[in-house]
Write a protein that holds these residues in place. Structure first.
Motif, mmCIF file in Angstrom:
data_model
loop_
_atom_site.group_PDB
_atom_site.id
_atom_site.type_symbol
_atom_site.label_atom_id
_atom_site.label_comp_id
_atom_site.label_asym_id
_atom_site.label_seq_id
_atom_site.Cartn_x
_atom_site.Cartn_y
_atom_site.Cartn_z
ATOM 1 N N GLN A 21 94.194 46.629 81.409
ATOM 2 C CA GLN A 21 93.344 46.027 82.445
ATOM 3 C C GLN A 21 92.072 45.423 81.854
ATOM 4 O OE1 GLN A 21 92.657 48.969 85.472
ATOM 5 N NE2 GLN A 21 94.797 49.036 86.123
ATOM 6 N N LYS A 22 91.431 46.143 80.930
ATOM 7 C CA LYS A 22 90.198 45.637 80.338
ATOM 8 C C LYS A 22 90.469 44.410 79.462
ATOM 9 C CE LYS A 22 87.662 50.034 80.361
ATOM 10 N NZ LYS A 22 86.540 49.586 81.202
ATOM 11 N N THR A 23 91.589 44.423 78.764
ATOM 12 C CA THR A 23 91.962 43.268 77.938
ATOM 13 C C THR A 23 92.201 42.044 78.815
ATOM 14 O OG1 THR A 23 92.952 44.712 76.261
ATOM 15 C CG2 THR A 23 93.608 42.393 76.231
ATOM 16 N N HIS A 30 87.198 34.362 79.428
ATOM 17 C CA HIS A 30 87.238 33.266 78.453
ATOM 18 C C HIS A 30 88.236 32.188 78.873
ATOM 19 C CE1 HIS A 30 84.790 35.001 75.158
ATOM 20 N NE2 HIS A 30 85.174 36.159 75.669
ATOM 21 N N GLU A 31 88.722 32.288 80.115
ATOM 22 C CA GLU A 31 89.695 31.341 80.661
ATOM 23 C C GLU A 31 90.959 31.292 79.815
ATOM 24 O OE1 GLU A 31 87.738 27.612 81.171
ATOM 25 O OE2 GLU A 31 86.578 28.306 82.887
ATOM 26 N N LEU A 123 87.463 40.688 70.175
ATOM 27 C CA LEU A 123 88.842 40.244 69.946
ATOM 28 C C LEU A 123 89.117 38.908 70.612
ATOM 29 C CD1 LEU A 123 91.770 40.866 68.941
ATOM 30 C CD2 LEU A 123 92.144 41.986 71.152
ATOM 31 N N ALA A 124 88.659 38.763 71.856
ATOM 32 C CA ALA A 124 88.893 37.514 72.585
ATOM 33 C C ALA A 124 88.293 36.327 71.837
ATOM 34 C CB ALA A 124 88.303 37.613 73.989
ATOM 35 N N GLU A 129 89.214 31.592 68.303
ATOM 36 C CA GLU A 129 88.814 30.834 67.120
ATOM 37 C C GLU A 129 89.970 30.665 66.146
ATOM 38 O OE1 GLU A 129 85.579 31.161 63.454
ATOM 39 O OE2 GLU A 129 85.304 32.355 65.276
ATOM 40 N N SER A 130 90.736 31.764 65.916
ATOM 41 C CA SER A 130 91.854 31.686 64.969
ATOM 42 C C SER A 130 92.967 30.807 65.511
ATOM 43 C CB SER A 130 92.397 33.088 64.680
ATOM 44 O OG SER A 130 92.997 33.656 65.835
ATOM 45 N N ARG A 131 93.192 30.849 66.818
ATOM 46 C CA ARG A 131 94.244 30.021 67.415
ATOM 47 C C ARG A 131 93.917 28.543 67.240
ATOM 48 N NH1 ARG A 131 98.080 30.536 71.601
ATOM 49 N NH2 ARG A 131 98.310 32.662 70.806
#
Length: 238
Positions: A21-23, A30-31, A123-124, A129-131
């Motif tokens: 849920q938090k993830t 961050h849409e 993490l988000a 950024e990595s994507r």
């Protein structure tokens, strides 16, 4: 809108649901859309990933029966150098041992909410950024392809086509290997043979005539390229 695949694995349903849920909530801020799979059996998760399925991030509870979450993390790290691993445990003495799996974060159950909130927020941002940073666009005939360079294991030249071997699937495109080399060089790819480019993150060892991947597969190494490949591999892994 980018879609991220996340797996949460643990023996406690409340912990699993809280992480999920938090993830989900943090990524929505961050849409970003997330697909979150829940596993209460670490062996099922291991089997799925070893069969070829990939996730962008994995939350693993170390304190699990059947298969210790720390051992699972080490196994998965050998298979996937790029996946974000987040380890959860009520035993803080695991912090130093967990470094072998190169986790993104260690979440303590004693301060679960604070650690999780901070970890998921970071993490988000990192995943977005990595994507963005690891994607390349390739024009193959009339088709424009957007490829994630970090998930390509190696590229093999076959006549006028390139066989792209990636973590999730394999596919062929009509393209010159020399042009692909220019595109992939900034992402850690090494030319090991006139017909092969390989992502250094998936190299296990370099032998006199072969490059051995983490999967055990051997790719041919040109004799005259051996010294250059060794040098580039060392530079990239330092």
């Amino acid at each position: 809108m980018p879609v991220f695949k996340v797996a949460v694995c643990g023996g406690e349903k409340l912990t699993l649901e809280s992480i999920a849920q938090k993830t989900q909530a943090q990524f929505q801020q961050h849409e970003c859309e997330t697909v979150i799979d829940r596993y209460d059996n670490p062996l099922r998760l291991r089997e799925k990933i070893f069969s070829g399925y990939s996730y962008d991030a994995l939350f693993l509870d170390i304190d699990m029966p059947r298969l210790n979450g720390l051992q699972l993390a080490k196994d998965l790290r050998r298979l996937d150098k790029q996946v974000f691993l987040l380890l959860v445990s009520g035993r803080e003495e695991y912090v130093f041992e967990s470094l072998q799996a190169k986790p993104f974060r260690f979440i303590r159950k004693a301060s679960f909410d604070a650690d999780l909130n901070e970890a998921v927020e970071q993490l988000a941002g990192e995943m977005l950024e990595s994507r963005e940073d690891s994607h390349i666009t390739v024009q193959s005939g009339t088709v424009s392809l957007r490829l994630n360079a970090s998930r390509i294991i190696y590229v093999e030249s076959l006549d006028k086509y390139l066989n792209m071997v990636a973590q999730s699937r394999n596919f062929s495109i009509r393209y010159k290997l020399s042009d692909m080399e220019k595109l992939l060089m900034p992402y850690g790819f090494i030319r090991i043979h006139k017909s092969y480019l390989v992502n250094y993150r998936f190299i296990f060892s370099i032998e006199s005539r072969n490059v051995v991947l983490d999967s055990g597969q051997k790719l041919p190494l040109s004799r005259y390229r051996e010294r250059e490949v060794q040098q580039k591999f060392q530079e990239l892994t330092e």
